[in-house]
Write an enzyme that holds these catalytic residues in place. Structure first.
Site, short mmCIF file in Angstrom:
data_model
loop_
_atom_site.label_atom_id
_atom_site.label_comp_id
_atom_site.label_asym_id
_atom_site.label_seq_id
_atom_site.Cartn_x
_atom_site.Cartn_y
_atom_site.Cartn_z
N LYS A 198 -74.43 19.60 48.88
CA LYS A 198 -73.30 19.15 49.69
C LYS A 198 -73.33 19.79 51.08
O LYS A 198 -74.11 20.72 51.34
CB LYS A 198 -72.00 19.48 48.97
CG LYS A 198 -71.84 18.76 47.64
CD LYS A 198 -70.57 19.19 46.94
CE LYS A 198 -70.40 18.56 45.59
NZ LYS A 198 -69.14 18.99 44.94
N ARG A 250 -77.21 21.18 34.84
CA ARG A 250 -75.79 21.55 34.79
C ARG A 250 -75.64 23.06 34.54
O ARG A 250 -74.77 23.71 35.11
CB ARG A 250 -75.06 20.77 33.69
CG ARG A 250 -75.07 19.27 33.86
CD ARG A 250 -74.24 18.76 34.99
NE ARG A 250 -72.84 19.00 34.76
CZ ARG A 250 -71.88 18.65 35.59
NH1 ARG A 250 -72.18 18.05 36.72
NH2 ARG A 250 -70.62 18.89 35.33
N ARG A 307 -73.55 28.08 41.68
CA ARG A 307 -72.15 28.25 42.08
C ARG A 307 -71.64 29.67 41.83
O ARG A 307 -70.84 30.18 42.62
CB ARG A 307 -71.27 27.23 41.37
CG ARG A 307 -71.52 25.81 41.86
CD ARG A 307 -70.74 24.80 41.07
NE ARG A 307 -70.89 23.46 41.60
CZ ARG A 307 -70.67 22.37 40.88
NH1 ARG A 307 -70.28 22.47 39.61
NH2 ARG A 307 -70.83 21.17 41.42
N THR A 350 -67.82 23.87 37.62
CA THR A 350 -67.31 23.23 38.85
C THR A 350 -66.60 24.23 39.75
O THR A 350 -66.79 24.23 40.96
CB THR A 350 -66.36 22.07 38.49
OG1 THR A 350 -67.07 21.14 37.67
CG2 THR A 350 -65.85 21.37 39.72
N ASN A 400 -68.19 23.75 46.59
CA ASN A 400 -68.99 24.27 45.46
C ASN A 400 -70.47 23.91 45.54
O ASN A 400 -71.17 23.91 44.55
CB ASN A 400 -68.37 23.87 44.13
CG ASN A 400 -68.35 22.38 43.90
OD1 ASN A 400 -68.93 21.61 44.66
ND2 ASN A 400 -67.70 21.96 42.83
N PHE A 420 -57.05 14.11 45.32
CA PHE A 420 -58.06 14.75 46.16
C PHE A 420 -59.15 13.79 46.64
O PHE A 420 -60.07 14.21 47.36
CB PHE A 420 -58.70 15.94 45.43
CG PHE A 420 -59.35 15.58 44.12
CD1 PHE A 420 -60.62 15.04 44.07
CD2 PHE A 420 -58.66 15.79 42.92
CE1 PHE A 420 -61.22 14.71 42.85
CE2 PHE A 420 -59.25 15.47 41.70
CZ PHE A 420 -60.53 14.92 41.67
N HIS A 450 -73.75 18.81 43.79
CA HIS A 450 -73.34 17.84 42.77
C HIS A 450 -74.51 17.64 41.83
O HIS A 450 -75.66 17.54 42.26
CB HIS A 450 -72.97 16.50 43.41
CG HIS A 450 -72.87 15.40 42.40
ND1 HIS A 450 -71.74 15.19 41.65
CD2 HIS A 450 -73.79 14.49 41.97
CE1 HIS A 450 -71.96 14.18 40.82
NE2 HIS A 450 -73.20 13.74 41.00
#
EC number: 2.7.4.6
Length: 149
Positions: free
Chosen positions: A9, A85, A102, A91, A112, A57, A115
């Site tokens: 991101k 993952r 993260r 998350t 964070n 959001f 994705h």
């Protein structure tokens, strides 16, 4: 061979973490088969996050992902969706384990860093949304036989 979609991101790109994030998936033994550096359009962002359209959001999520370039990737390997993952972490970075992306670098839930597809079916949909078939490279690193039975 299973594939997953990952996107670094804007916060991960702006903080100079692209190389570190890619390194974690390479050293795990996964194969990079697609890579793009792009500024996400509002339309693509709304499609990608469509499941959140009715959430409060949604607007800020679209605004954030379109605010700066992202690195979109497709990785391949045995169990890559579930493994990615785990590498990414929870998350919310505040509850992510140390050693995860993260957990090590995340600041808050809105920033964070990355994705990752949450299931093989979702991965297929996200890959089709972000990449054309001809943008994915079918190849095998020489080390592959040493990683898989």
């Amino acid at each position: 061979m299973e594939r997953t979609f990952l996107a670094i991101k804007p916060d991960g790109v702006q903080r100079g973490l692209v190389g570190e994030i890619i390194r974690r998936f390479e050293t795990k033994g996964f194969t990079l088969v697609g890579l793009k550096f792009l500024k996400v359009s509002k339309e693509l962002a709304e499609q990608h996050y469509g499941v959140h359209r009715e959430r409060p959001f949604f607007g800020s999520l679209v605004e954030f992902i379109t605010s700066s370039p992202v690195v979109a990737m497709v990785w391949e390997g045995d169990g890559v969706v579930a493994s990615a993952r785990k590498i990414i972490g929870a998350t919310n970075p505040l509850t992510s384990e140390p050693g995860t992306i993260r957990g090590d670098f995340g600041i808050n839930i809105g920033r964070n860093l990355i994705h990752g597809s949450d299931a093989p079916e979702t991965a297929q949909q996200e890959i089709a949304l972000w990449f054309k078939d001809e943008e994915l490279v079918n190849w095998q690193p020489h080390i592959t036989p040493w990683l898989h039975e």
